[in-house]
Scaffold this motif. Sequence first.
Motif, PDB file in Angstrom:
ATOM      1  N   ALA A   1       5.542  11.985  -6.325  1.00  0.00           N
ATOM      2  CA  ALA A   1       4.145  11.679  -6.612  1.00  0.00           C
ATOM      3  C   ALA A   1       3.859  10.182  -6.707  1.00  0.00           C
ATOM      4  O   ALA A   1       2.775   9.772  -7.098  1.00  0.00           O
ATOM      5  N   ILE A   2       4.840   9.349  -6.358  1.00  0.00           N
ATOM      6  CA  ILE A   2       4.659   7.903  -6.429  1.00  0.00           C
ATOM      7  C   ILE A   2       4.395   7.342  -5.031  1.00  0.00           C
ATOM      8  O   ILE A   2       4.977   7.783  -4.049  1.00  0.00           O
ATOM      9  N   SER A   3       3.526   6.368  -4.969  1.00  0.00           N
ATOM     10  CA  SER A   3       3.126   5.760  -3.699  1.00  0.00           C
ATOM     11  C   SER A   3       4.323   5.239  -2.909  1.00  0.00           C
ATOM     12  O   SER A   3       5.241   4.630  -3.455  1.00  0.00           O
ATOM     13  N   ASP A   4       4.298   5.484  -1.580  1.00  0.00           N
ATOM     14  CA  ASP A   4       5.342   4.956  -0.693  1.00  0.00           C
ATOM     15  C   ASP A   4       5.416   3.431  -0.792  1.00  0.00           C
ATOM     16  O   ASP A   4       6.483   2.836  -0.699  1.00  0.00           O
ATOM     17  N   THR A   5       4.273   2.805  -0.955  1.00  0.00           N
ATOM     18  CA  THR A   5       4.214   1.344  -1.032  1.00  0.00           C
ATOM     19  C   THR A   5       5.074   0.824  -2.173  1.00  0.00           C
ATOM     20  O   THR A   5       5.764  -0.189  -2.043  1.00  0.00           O
TER      21      THR A   5
ATOM     22  N   GLU B   1       2.920  -2.040 -11.140  1.00  0.00           N
ATOM     23  CA  GLU B   1       3.680  -1.144 -10.258  1.00  0.00           C
ATOM     24  C   GLU B   1       4.797  -0.448 -11.021  1.00  0.00           C
ATOM     25  O   GLU B   1       5.086   0.728 -10.809  1.00  0.00           O
ATOM     26  N   PHE B   2       5.429  -1.198 -11.927  1.00  0.00           N
ATOM     27  CA  PHE B   2       6.498  -0.603 -12.732  1.00  0.00           C
ATOM     28  C   PHE B   2       5.935   0.480 -13.664  1.00  0.00           C
ATOM     29  O   PHE B   2       6.558   1.519 -13.864  1.00  0.00           O
ATOM     30  N   GLU B   3       4.734   0.226 -14.212  1.00  0.00           N
ATOM     31  CA  GLU B   3       4.088   1.243 -15.048  1.00  0.00           C
ATOM     32  C   GLU B   3       3.820   2.504 -14.232  1.00  0.00           C
ATOM     33  O   GLU B   3       3.961   3.617 -14.727  1.00  0.00           O
ATOM     34  N   SER B   4       3.430   2.333 -12.975  1.00  0.00           N
ATOM     35  CA  SER B   4       3.173   3.484 -12.108  1.00  0.00           C
ATOM     36  C   SER B   4       4.448   4.272 -11.833  1.00  0.00           C
ATOM     37  O   SER B   4       4.454   5.504 -11.890  1.00  0.00           O
TER      38      SER B   4
END
Length: 362
Positions: free
Chosen positions: A224-228, A240-243
Amino acid sequence: MDNFHYLNTIENLCVENGKLQAIIESSTNGIIEVDIKGNILSSNPAFYHMVNISPRDGVKYNLGKLLNSEDIEEALSTLAHGEEEILVKGFHVPVTHGGREVMHYLEIKFSCVPVMNDDFIIGIVKDKTDIMRALENREEYISTLLNMIHELKIDNRDSIYHIASLVELRDHTTGKHLERVESYTRKLAQEYMHNFGDRDERLTDSFVEDMAISSILHDIGKVAISDTILQKPDKLTSSEFESIKEHTIIAGEALKEYKGRKDFLAMGREIATYHHEKWDGTGYPTGKKGATIPLSARIVALCDTYDALVSERPYKDAYSHKKAIEIIKEESGISFDPDIVELFLKINDEFLKIRQFYDDDS
């Protein structure tokens, strides 16, 4: 203490209290105080806004009823009685704005705060609606696959690999990571059973095998995490780390309904949710510490870290086996359970053999 110093101390305390109150009032996160039954004793403006209630009505609400959660009272009870130090729960809440009902996703981190002779249950509320909407399709995909496992009674290793490989297919740098982590986990769990079998009656051969198979699910939430973000060659930004930290919560939510139905899925939920917790309590998502972290997650945490250290990544070269040992040894009592580190040091040559057998280039 003379009257002057006494009054001066009181004045300073009032000033500090005023600063703290200003921080709470201006926070973009909701901050609530509840009793053991979930009744809201106080809250800040951000929380009122999140659930669209009037400040005058806020203290009249019960959190369980407000969030449509039947188990909130039981969960708060475990916190108040010291069975949990920190509790993180997610809630889907219908909120009405302008006559239109919109579903919001709130995550609340509860902790029991001692003040003088009393304990207060404080909740930090974050509105993660935008994040959850972005993840909605992938999370639904995970749930569908897990539902298929349950309904079709497919409970073997191959079916678990099929699900977990969804993450691996999106990240070509991980190679045979799943096979290695499964094998490391089996070896280390067997060693733990042989040395500490008297600590837990669950420590049997079947328990060890369930743990090994369950370890494959440790990063399932990354679907569920963005490929980017997953494939970023540079260091992640703080946001980004929080995501990426969300993958533990997502996995836990996706697997929770299967808890207790199949041993490996129940253990898979433990591992996926808690394998980034640290022995000293500085990990995520809940800040569990020491033996409150499930044994399965403590073992997989070391195995996953070892494999990350000795593997090449877009942002780093592979460390040698010797260097990985040094790093893990230094993290004993900080990131890792000291007993598990000792066992790892004892059988580290087995880890090297597994790493060589499942080499990414072979």
